[in-house]
Design an enzyme around this catalytic site. Structure first.
Site, PDB file in Angstrom:
ATOM      1  N   SER A  20      41.626 -55.756  36.189  1.00 48.28           N
ATOM      2  CA  SER A  20      40.934 -55.131  37.291  1.00 48.28           C
ATOM      3  C   SER A  20      40.368 -53.747  36.994  1.00 48.28           C
ATOM      4  CB  SER A  20      41.884 -55.024  38.486  1.00 48.28           C
ATOM      5  OG  SER A  20      42.937 -54.121  38.183  1.00 48.28           O
ATOM      6  N   SER A  64      45.663 -55.648  33.600  1.00 47.67           N
ATOM      7  CA  SER A  64      44.476 -54.974  34.117  1.00 47.67           C
ATOM      8  C   SER A  64      43.992 -53.765  33.325  1.00 47.67           C
ATOM      9  CB  SER A  64      44.706 -54.537  35.570  1.00 47.67           C
ATOM     10  OG  SER A  64      44.550 -55.638  36.426  1.00 47.67           O
ATOM     11  N   LYS A 103      40.721 -44.537  37.647  1.00 47.67           N
ATOM     12  CA  LYS A 103      40.578 -45.756  38.447  1.00 47.67           C
ATOM     13  C   LYS A 103      40.773 -45.421  39.923  1.00 47.67           C
ATOM     14  CE  LYS A 103      42.393 -50.540  38.501  1.00 47.67           C
ATOM     15  NZ  LYS A 103      43.432 -51.430  37.942  1.00 47.67           N
TER      16      LYS A 103
END
Lengths: 478, 491
Positions: B154, B178, B79
């Site tokens: 997210s 997330s 990420k």
């Protein structure tokens, strides 16, 4: 109208740790800008602070020395404000649980002891430094982050001071305590010790505090005193005119010896304090606290009292000796070796300090050791050297760190007490100065002193003066 | 079966046995990414050159019969809020568009030490603020199962990358769900470890007391493998713990005999999509068949969780994001009059709307005069939420509930309704507030063919038990084996 001036001080002291508060960067002063930085003290994305245990312990030490109550549970808070020298735009500080609260400090003001209460002692991180280029019209500023993250101790007093003498003593005494506990080097010229004052006036006899004005940008103790004096006059003039005092922060202008408004209370910042989630709370147990307490040396005021009472030193001498911890330590070490406090006091306060001053020595790295001074005093008492020679030997000891015996032997400075040897010299002097002998016999008494001087000169000052005197008197027939 | 559909453990086996070279595998991975990525948009930065170099290094090690790491040769996606040395790390924000960290996050360092191959940095909601990956400053990631739908967020890019067979493993971060929510929406396994289990050093902070790095994998055994590689104490993170890291794979097949499963009634109440509820209820039947006992329970403070979360997370975020001011790194506005103007312009231009909204909310909650009513009150309720879980775990070994109240929703559907968006994390937020671990595993599909996830929560540091419970279900089912159809062809 007569007013009482009410003064409180905030003190910032950089702690004398090798590394910064939350990273391993060096705290060394005066190096090339931005060479002692890392992602952590630059506040780069994703980095985290890790507490320097030493810095925390130094803070505890200072808090204990200032008689604070130590919070068993303490944590850190973020204090938010935007400024380019503050890398994260928040400062890790303490707000909700300061590590030390409700302390006090005793200080001597014109010979009497006065107590000033300490509101709190807490630990925080330093900001960096802005550099504004010299050339006029430069449309930029530079930031040096070397100082960012240096551990900073904040000590907040109650408004317990009433005049500049007390303020002066507060600053001096606090500085000494921080030096004695070795938590800060307290170099004001390097900014490692800084003060901010808050001043208010009230009618004499009133117990209600007036509106407080804070003064910043005080770069020396002298500035603190001057700024307070200026502010007391400024406020009293306003009050006399029937005007109110605004709660505000003012900046001291050292050159013009004036202060100017920086911001009013209405403009004061909202720091939006909240607990720092990246650091764990610190729990202080009794064992840890006891170890800190044990590590605190006798503080200057107590030490001075002890020197006066135990060694019968004058208030002045005891004050000089305790001014610097190294001096007091030196004195204590000497007295432990040889019980001659007066002699050591004289050597240290007169001769040692003169040498330090003349030769611009660093008092913290003296070559001469207490054991050596004790030997010197012993050698004088035994008559091995005269006190005049001793001064010469002492100077040599300070410069080289050599033992007095070694210096005496090396230079052949030992006192001559051999009567036969001295007699030979006296005979020679008498033979060479018949006129002086005549004068003496005619009653010119100071002629003898001249003859003693001649003998000393011949022996390079090494002859025992008492023997010289006795023998001379004998020879010239008194 | 295409190589790219294997699990990480299977592919590692093939690489170590020299059945396939890591370089060859990486070549195939990038070929596939180039083919499919335009439709999915999972990545912000691809690391093809770096990946090939690392692959060559691993091939050489294997050829020379040198020791290789736990993750030898496995392509992994990271990420883009996790710092990678010399590789752009943007947090999906314009404000960090050219930021190249001079350091690796602790977890990235671990990946490198264990010989994983980092193939790229994945898309996210800017600064991890969102539940759909629509708030990215760069692109909108699409759900591999239906490209009109969001992948969740997210960590939507990481979830999509694993679901679309771009990466065998991926790292994400989970502040309020997330990792688990996008895992559920993309039909993969997502683990949020206990707070403090994995170092946050190098994870760009959002809500520091909630953030935790987590894993995306194709099955539970891969999760055990990856978690083992990244967990553990880090002296650079004061909130990481010294609790020893167990071998998560050992005994993972231990079964669930005598297991007591807590079913919190607040997690099956109003607002839960019926298809999701049915899928989770059916999943529970499997546990029943395996000998587990159910305990109906209540976590009474659940209703406050979302409110508490948005005060605490935003308060922390408002402070964490203060450093992006144009002074030191990242984006700086072009023209400005003085420092305040520079700050204002830089931040106005650099941050997206959702980030600004949260900074404002957070600053408000911390303002003098409001601190007690908001932040302090929220912290107290947070303690109550934690106590709810403590009390529940007195009676049960784990809690099972839905991960997300709905399957993947349409792109744009919730974008203009922040409150509705915030409710996407209603079932995942409490675990972050309590600091306990959670896993989302595939447990079914909606009629529209979208994956549904089920969440298992356990006590602090009971990841091993959690993985064991998850595996027991996975072994009995094949939801995790289903793959999205991409470009009209299964891989």
């Amino acid at each position: 109208m007569e007013y009482e001036v009410v003064i409180g001080l905030e003190t910032h002291a950089e702690l004398a740790t090798v590394a910064k508060l939350f990273c391993g960067c060096s705290t060394k002063f005066g190096v090339e800008p931005n060479t002692q930085v890392c992602p952590v003290c630059l506040g780069m994305p994703g980095v985290l602070p890790v507490m320097n245990k030493k810095a925390f312990e130094y803070s505890l030490k200072a808090a204990v020395a200032l008689n604070c109550e130590i919070n068993k549970f303490t944590n850190f808070d973020r204090k938010s404000y935007y400024y380019p020298d503050l890398p994260k735009n928040y400062q890790i500080s303490q707000n909700y649980y300061n590590l030390g609260i409700d302390g006090y400090m005793n200080m001597s003001v014109n010979g009497t002891i006065k107590k000033v209460r300490i509101h709190n002692v807490h630990l925080e991180e330093e900001a960096g430094k802005l550099i504004h280029p010299e050339e006029t019209g430069a449309d930029y500023s530079l930031v040096d982050f070397n100082r960012a993250g240096v551990p900073l101790l904040e000590i907040v007093s109650y408004p317990d001071m009433r005049n500049v003498d007390e303020v002066d003593s507060y600053m001096q005494t606090l500085r000494k305590i921080l030096l004695y506990t070795e938590v800060s080097d307290c170099k004001m010229q390097e900014g490692s010790l800084r003060f901010e004052a808050s001043i208010s006036l009230r009618k004499k006899g009133s117990d209600k505090l007036g509106n407080r004005v804070e003064i910043k940008n005080l770069n020396s103790m002298k500035s603190v005193i001057k700024a307070i004096e200026y502010e007391a006059v400024r406020q009293s003039e306003l009050l006399d005119k029937g005007e109110a005092i605004d709660r505000e922060t003012r900046l001291w202008d050292e050159v013009n010896e004036k202060s100017q408004r920086m911001r009013s209370k209405e403009e004061s910042q909202d720091y939006r304090y909240f607990p720092e989630p990246d650091l764990l709370p610190v729990l202080i147990d009794d064992k840890w606290l006891d170890a800190i307490k044990v590590s605190i040396p006798e503080l200057p005021l107590e030490r001075k009292q002890r020197f006066i009472e135990k060694f019968k030193l004058s208030d002045y001498d005891a004050g000089v000796l305790t001014e610097e911890k190294v001096l007091a330590d030196f004195f204590d070490a000497c007295v432990n070796l040889l019980d001659r406090p007066k002699a050591f006091c004289n050597w240290i306060t007169n001769d040692l300090l003169r040498e330090v001053k003349d030769r611009k020595l660093d008092i913290n790295s003296l070559l001469i050791k207490p054991k050596q001074l004790a030997s010197l005093v012993e050698l004088i008492e035994k008559g091995t050297i005269s006190s005049t020679i001793a001064k010469e030997v002492f100077s040599e000891m300070v410069q080289t760190g050599n033992d007095p015996q070694k210096i005496i032997e090396g230079k052949g400075l030992a006192q001559i007490s051999d009567e036969g040897l001295i007699e030979t010299v006296i005979d020679k002097v008498i033979a060479g100065n018949p006129n002086v002998i005549e004068d003496y016999k005619k009653g010119k008494k100071n002629a003898l002193a001249f003859l003693v001087g001649q003998v000393m000169k011949e022996t390079k000052g090494k002859a025992n003066p008492k023997i010289v005197n006795d023998l001379l008197r004998e020879k010239v027939g008194i | 079966m295409s190589l790219l559909r294997h699990t990480a453990l299977q592919i590692k086996e093939k690489i170590i046995s020299r059945e396939i070279q890591a370089t060859k595998l990486v070549g195939q991975v990038f070929e596939w990414i180039k083919y499919i990525e335009p439709k999915i948009q999972a990545f912000i930065t691809l690391n093809e050159k770096g990946a090939l170099e690392k692959a060559a290094e691993i091939d050489k090690k294997i050829e020379n019969r040198q020791k290789v790491g736990l993750l030898a040769g496995i392509p992994i996606a990271v990420k883009d809020n996790i710092c990678t040395k010399s590789l752009n790390t943007t947090c999906a924000s314009k404000i960090l568009q050219n930021f190249i960290p001079p350091y690796d996050a602790f977890v990235v360092n671990r990946l490198k030490e264990e010989d994983a191959i980092i193939i790229g940095k994945t898309n996210l909601d800017e600064f991890a603020m969102g539940s759909s990956t629509e708030n990215s400053g760069y692109k909108i990631t699409r759900n591999p199962w239906n490209q009109n739908c969001v992948p969740g967020g997210s960590s939507g890019g990481s979830a999509a990358a694993v679901a679309a067979n771009f990466a065998f493993l991926a790292l994400g971060s989970d502040t309020g769900g997330s990792v688990r929510q996008p895992a559920a929406l993309c039909g993969v396994v997502g683990v949020k470890p206990t707070y403090g289990r994995v170092s946050r050093y190098g994870l760009i902070a959002f809500g520091s007391s909630l953030d935790q790095i987590g894993t995306f994998t194709r099955d539970v055994k891969d999760a055990a493998l990856l978690l083992h590689a990244i967990a553990g104490y880090d002296s650079y993170d004061s909130t990481s713990t010294q609790v020893s890291v167990p071998e998560y794979s050992d005994g993972i097949e231990g079964g669930t005999g005598g297991l007591r499963i807590g079913i919190p009634k607040e997690y099956f109440a109003e607002g839960l999509n019926t298809e999701v509820r049915d899928a989770v209820k059916s999943a529970l039947k499997i546990y029943e068949r395996l000998g587990a006992k159910f305990v109906e329970l209540s976590l009474p403070h659940t209703e406050y969780a979302v409110a508490v979360y948005y005060i605490i997370a935003n308060a922390e975020a408002s402070s964490n994001l203060a450093r992006y001011d144009g002074v030191k790194y990242g984006y700086r506005t072009g023209e400005s009059r003085g420092i305040i103007d520079m700050y204002c312009r830089t931040r106005s231009e650099g941050f997206g709307n959702e980030v600004k909204r949260r900074i404002m909310l957070g600053n408000y909650a911390l303002s003098s005069g409001y601190y007690d009513a908001y932040y302090l009150k929220a912290s107290k309720v947070r303690t109550l939420i934690k106590s709810d879980f403590d009390a529940a775990f007195e009676k049960v070994d784990c809690i099972i509930c839905p991960t997300s109240p709905v399957p993947a929703f349409k792109i744009g559907e919730r974008a203009n309704n922040p409150l509705e968006m915030y409710l996407s994390d209603i079932y995942t937020i409490p675990a972050n507030l309590a600091g306990i671990p959670g896993i989302s595993i595939p447990c079914g599909f909606s009629k529209a063919g979208l994956p549904i996830g089920m969440q298992i929560l356990t006590r602090h540091f009971e990841e091993k038990k959690m993985l064991q419970i998850a595996y027991a279900f996975e072994r009995e089912t094949d939801f995790h084996l289903k793959k999205p159809v991409l470009k009209g062809s299964t891989v």
